[in-house]
Design a protein around this motif. Structure first.
Motif, PDB file in Angstrom:
ATOM      1  N   ASN A 153       9.219  -4.030 -25.711  1.00  0.00           N
ATOM      2  CA  ASN A 153       7.917  -4.253 -26.343  1.00  0.00           C
ATOM      3  C   ASN A 153       7.596  -5.741 -26.345  1.00  0.00           C
ATOM      4  N   GLY A 154       6.357  -6.067 -25.967  1.00  0.00           N
ATOM      5  CA  GLY A 154       5.938  -7.467 -25.994  1.00  0.00           C
ATOM      6  C   GLY A 154       6.392  -8.255 -24.780  1.00  0.00           C
ATOM      7  N   ALA A 155       6.923  -7.559 -23.769  1.00  0.00           N
ATOM      8  CA  ALA A 155       7.397  -8.267 -22.568  1.00  0.00           C
ATOM      9  C   ALA A 155       6.231  -8.721 -21.688  1.00  0.00           C
ATOM     10  N   GLY A 156       5.059  -8.123 -21.888  1.00  0.00           N
ATOM     11  CA  GLY A 156       3.886  -8.530 -21.097  1.00  0.00           C
ATOM     12  C   GLY A 156       3.424  -7.491 -20.085  1.00  0.00           C
ATOM     13  N   LYS A 157       3.968  -6.276 -20.174  1.00  0.00           N
ATOM     14  CA  LYS A 157       3.612  -5.228 -19.192  1.00  0.00           C
ATOM     15  C   LYS A 157       2.134  -4.852 -19.292  1.00  0.00           C
ATOM     16  N   THR A 158       1.712  -4.518 -20.512  1.00  0.00           N
ATOM     17  CA  THR A 158       0.324  -4.062 -20.687  1.00  0.00           C
ATOM     18  C   THR A 158      -0.657  -5.195 -20.391  1.00  0.00           C
ATOM     19  N   THR A 159      -0.317  -6.413 -20.786  1.00  0.00           N
ATOM     20  CA  THR A 159      -1.193  -7.560 -20.477  1.00  0.00           C
ATOM     21  C   THR A 159      -1.325  -7.724 -18.968  1.00  0.00           C
ATOM     22  N   THR A 160      -0.223  -7.524 -18.252  1.00  0.00           N
ATOM     23  CA  THR A 160      -0.270  -7.622 -16.787  1.00  0.00           C
ATOM     24  C   THR A 160      -1.203  -6.550 -16.215  1.00  0.00           C
ATOM     25  N   ILE A 161      -1.045  -5.317 -16.695  1.00  0.00           N
ATOM     26  CA  ILE A 161      -1.917  -4.222 -16.225  1.00  0.00           C
ATOM     27  C   ILE A 161      -3.380  -4.542 -16.540  1.00  0.00           C
ATOM     28  N   ARG A 162      -3.621  -5.091 -17.725  1.00  0.00           N
ATOM     29  CA  ARG A 162      -5.002  -5.424 -18.119  1.00  0.00           C
ATOM     30  C   ARG A 162      -5.605  -6.456 -17.161  1.00  0.00           C
ATOM     31  N   MET A 163      -4.813  -7.449 -16.776  1.00  0.00           N
ATOM     32  CA  MET A 163      -5.347  -8.471 -15.865  1.00  0.00           C
ATOM     33  C   MET A 163      -5.564  -7.898 -14.465  1.00  0.00           C
ATOM     34  N   LEU A 164      -4.663  -7.014 -14.044  1.00  0.00           N
ATOM     35  CA  LEU A 164      -4.771  -6.445 -12.706  1.00  0.00           C
ATOM     36  C   LEU A 164      -5.909  -5.426 -12.607  1.00  0.00           C
ATOM     37  N   GLU A 222       0.856  -1.205   0.000  1.00  0.00           N
ATOM     38  CA  GLU A 222       0.000   0.000   0.000  1.00  0.00           C
ATOM     39  C   GLU A 222       0.890   1.252   0.000  1.00  0.00           C
ATOM     40  N   GLY A 223       0.591   2.204  -0.871  1.00  0.00           N
ATOM     41  CA  GLY A 223       1.327   3.473  -0.921  1.00  0.00           C
ATOM     42  C   GLY A 223       2.601   3.430  -1.730  1.00  0.00           C
ATOM     43  N   GLU A 224       2.938   2.274  -2.247  1.00  0.00           N
ATOM     44  CA  GLU A 224       4.189   2.131  -3.004  1.00  0.00           C
ATOM     45  C   GLU A 224       4.009   2.611  -4.450  1.00  0.00           C
ATOM     46  N   LEU A 225       5.079   3.157  -5.031  1.00  0.00           N
ATOM     47  CA  LEU A 225       5.079   3.456  -6.469  1.00  0.00           C
ATOM     48  C   LEU A 225       5.977   2.428  -7.132  1.00  0.00           C
ATOM     49  N   PHE A 226       5.357   1.592  -7.907  1.00  0.00           N
ATOM     50  CA  PHE A 226       6.013   0.405  -8.440  1.00  0.00           C
ATOM     51  C   PHE A 226       6.103   0.509  -9.958  1.00  0.00           C
ATOM     52  N   ALA A 227       7.283   0.349 -10.494  1.00  0.00           N
ATOM     53  CA  ALA A 227       7.463   0.460 -11.953  1.00  0.00           C
ATOM     54  C   ALA A 227       7.681  -0.911 -12.566  1.00  0.00           C
ATOM     55  N   LEU A 228       6.992  -1.129 -13.677  1.00  0.00           N
ATOM     56  CA  LEU A 228       7.127  -2.376 -14.408  1.00  0.00           C
ATOM     57  C   LEU A 228       7.823  -2.056 -15.733  1.00  0.00           C
ATOM     58  N   LEU A 229       9.040  -2.594 -15.897  1.00  0.00           N
ATOM     59  CA  LEU A 229       9.815  -2.316 -17.115  1.00  0.00           C
ATOM     60  C   LEU A 229       9.867  -3.552 -18.005  1.00  0.00           C
ATOM     61  N   GLY A 230      10.125  -3.304 -19.261  1.00  0.00           N
ATOM     62  CA  GLY A 230      10.275  -4.415 -20.201  1.00  0.00           C
ATOM     63  C   GLY A 230      10.288  -3.891 -21.611  1.00  0.00           C
ATOM     64  N   GLU A 286       2.303   3.412 -19.498  1.00  0.00           N
ATOM     65  CA  GLU A 286       3.140   4.311 -20.320  1.00  0.00           C
ATOM     66  C   GLU A 286       2.632   5.751 -20.233  1.00  0.00           C
ATOM     67  N   PRO A 287       2.624   6.349 -19.050  1.00  0.00           N
ATOM     68  CA  PRO A 287       1.973   7.667 -18.900  1.00  0.00           C
ATOM     69  C   PRO A 287       2.630   8.798 -19.677  1.00  0.00           C
ATOM     70  N   THR A 340       6.580   1.597 -18.078  1.00  0.00           N
ATOM     71  CA  THR A 340       7.287   2.616 -18.855  1.00  0.00           C
ATOM     72  C   THR A 340       8.426   2.005 -19.659  1.00  0.00           C
ATOM     73  N   HIS A 341       8.785   2.729 -20.727  1.00  0.00           N
ATOM     74  CA  HIS A 341       9.958   2.377 -21.514  1.00  0.00           C
ATOM     75  C   HIS A 341      11.142   3.228 -21.113  1.00  0.00           C
ATOM     76  N   TYR A 342      10.835   4.311 -20.375  1.00  0.00           N
ATOM     77  CA  TYR A 342      11.866   5.293 -20.057  1.00  0.00           C
ATOM     78  C   TYR A 342      12.555   4.934 -18.739  1.00  0.00           C
ATOM     79  N   MET A 343      13.829   4.578 -18.830  1.00  0.00           N
ATOM     80  CA  MET A 343      14.584   4.171 -17.650  1.00  0.00           C
ATOM     81  C   MET A 343      14.644   5.291 -16.614  1.00  0.00           C
TER      82      MET A 343
END
Lengths: 246, 256
Positions: free
Chosen positions: A40-51, A30-38, A162-163, A192-195
């Protein structure tokens, strides 16, 4: 028992022969800012969609604040907000009307809705553009509006897909300031794609490679684990290592 | 109810703020009313052709106007699907039935409002050409157009659900042409008879025009008014059911 804001238990999604997300295990406090990197096609957006209840997993479970996305999706939708990768605003409505619309969809009425709209206008410094139609705004302002719309229901968990994609440096920095202002107040999971974005904003970082979670930790922990310095080098080491494992 | 109202208001504003909606939904039917009146004036009286006389033309043009409401219904749904807007909405507590109602309600109100300037222009043309239109007939025709409007909006929602934002307007254009032709708006299908009349009667558009025309003329026999109105109501129920089913299936597929 500890309840996490976001919890993925062996989460799996397949599209035909391709496994987009493969047995993902993830816990975000709770309260954490968590970044998912990868890449293209690594599964980031699919993960967000399921969550965010937009896609049903083929295996495993997604939990938001202890509630199952599959079995209690209505309850989950009350406590999440999503700003999709594409800017999802009503173009012919003004900034204020877009915000009021989302407030009403979430059950707010009259003065409560108005107060929440003013709060968002203030938080994102959008007072001057409040009466401008969304389609006339620049990409950066549209993205800010999109995030404000996701926040209007005061969600406990905010998903930002990808804000800052496609924004210029100034617009990106402006949006970072807005996201930073939310840190600690709600749980944020961003892809995000931006390191430098993940480096600048995230408490913890996860790297996905080919649908699997390849690394997870703070930047310092990831640097130590890979022996690299800076997130870009860390990411390349992990992504290439993941590729070599195939 | 709050969510339906919010979504309907959003769709209402989105459509009304698109200048094309005025050109197609208001301008075009009024222009056709004017052009066909000029055509009517050019037809010799001994030809016995009354299809373009304002008391018969007005109802046909009102139905023709509905076909453009159909186009905007299809565009609303297809454009929302094409962008990420519906994705965002899927993460809110909105239910499929609330989406459907939110799309249909504002367009139905527009379709009803659309009849007002058509009736006003018809009365003016009637006064100028010496053809009287009974006010009672126009009011009855207004009510008679309710299922017709719902039918066209249902087709629009169905097309917007089934086709992409590029294909849906094309499909609607085909139906606008076919509907106005087989709806016997621009010719007298009953005098023509034959296969054309059979095909026209097999589709809903002919019955939309006939019931509205009969209402304007206060020709309220079962054959002239009751039967075509029942046909329109039946088609409306079928098309709306198909639209709801298609939208629910699309939403389930999007969330799979």
């Amino acid at each position: 028992m500890n309840t996490y804001a976001v919890e993925a238990k062996n989460l799996t999604k397949r599209y035909g022969e391709k496994t987009a997300v493969d047995g993902l295990n993830l816990r975000v406090a709770e309260g954490e800012l968590f970044a998912l990197l990868g890449v293209n096609g690594a599964g980031k957006t699919t993960t967000i969609r399921m969550l965010s209840c937009l896609s049903k997993p083929d295996g495993g479970e997604a939990l938001i604040c202890g509630r199952s996305c599959q079995r209690e999706s209505a309850a989950v939708k009350e406590i999440i907000g999503l700003s999709p990768q594409e800017t999802a605003v009503a173009g012919n409505l003004t900034v204020r009307e877009n915000l009021t619309f989302m407030a009403q969809v979430h059950g707010l009425r009259g003065r409560d809705a108005d107060a929440r709209v003013e709060e968002m206008l203030d938080l994102f410094r959008m007072e001057k553009t409040a009466n401008a139609r969304a389609k006339t705004l620049s990409g950066g302002w549209q993205r800010k509006l999109s995030i404000a719309m996701a926040l209007i229901s005061r969600p406990r968990v905010l998903f930002l897909d990808e804000p800052t994609l496609g924004l210029d440096v100034l617009a990106r920095r402006e949006l970072w300031r807005a996201i930073e202002a939310l840190k600690g107040k709600i749980t944020i999971l961003l892809t995000t794609h931006y390191m430098e974005e993940a480096e600048h904003l995230a408490d913890r970082i996860a790297v996905m490679v080919d649908g699997r979670l390849s690394a997870l930790g703070t930047l310092a922990e990831l640097e130590q684990a890979t022996g690299q310095s800076g997130l870009e080098n860390v990411f390349v080491a992990i992504a290439e290592g993941g590729a070599k494992d195939e | 109810m709050n969510r339906i109202r919010a979504f309907a208001l959003r769709n209402w504003k989105e459509t009304l703020r698109d200048p094309l909606s005025y050109i197609f939904c208001l301008g075009f039917p009024l222009v056709m009313l004017g052009i066909m009146t000029v055509v009517n004036q050019s037809i010799p009286a001994n030809a016995g052709l009354t299809i373009f006389r304002i008391d018969r033309l007005s109802a046909g043009v009102a139905v023709f106007g509905h076909s453009f409401i159909m186009l905007f219904a299809a565009l609303s749904v297809a454009n929302d699907r094409a962008g990420a807007f519906l994705v965002r909405m899927y993460t809110t507590p909105m239910k499929p039935s609330e989406f459907i109602c939110g799309y249909i309600l504002p367009l139905w109100l527009m379709a009803m409002a659309q009849a007002a300037p058509i009736w006003a222009a018809s009365l003016a043309i009637g006064a100028a050409t010496g053809v009287s239109l009974p006010i009672g007939g126009l009011l009855l025709a207004w009510a008679t157009l309710i299922p017709s409007a719902m039918l066209f909006i249902g087709i629009g929602v169905l097309f917007g659900t089934l086709f992409s934002e590029k294909a849906a307007p094309g499909m609607c254009s085909i139906l606008i042409s076919l509907g106005s032709f087989l709806g016997a708006i621009w010719f007298d299908a009953e005098s023509t008879g034959g296969v054309l009349l059979t095909v026209s009667k097999a589709l809903p558009f002919f019955h939309c025009t006939k019931s509205a025309r009969s209402a304007v003329a206060l020709a309220l026999s079962f054959e002239d008014y009751g039967r075509p109105l029942l046909m329109v109501i039946g088609w409306m129920a079928l098309i709306l059911a198909l639209a709801v089913l298609a939208f629910r299936r699309r939403m389930r597929a999007d969330l799979a």
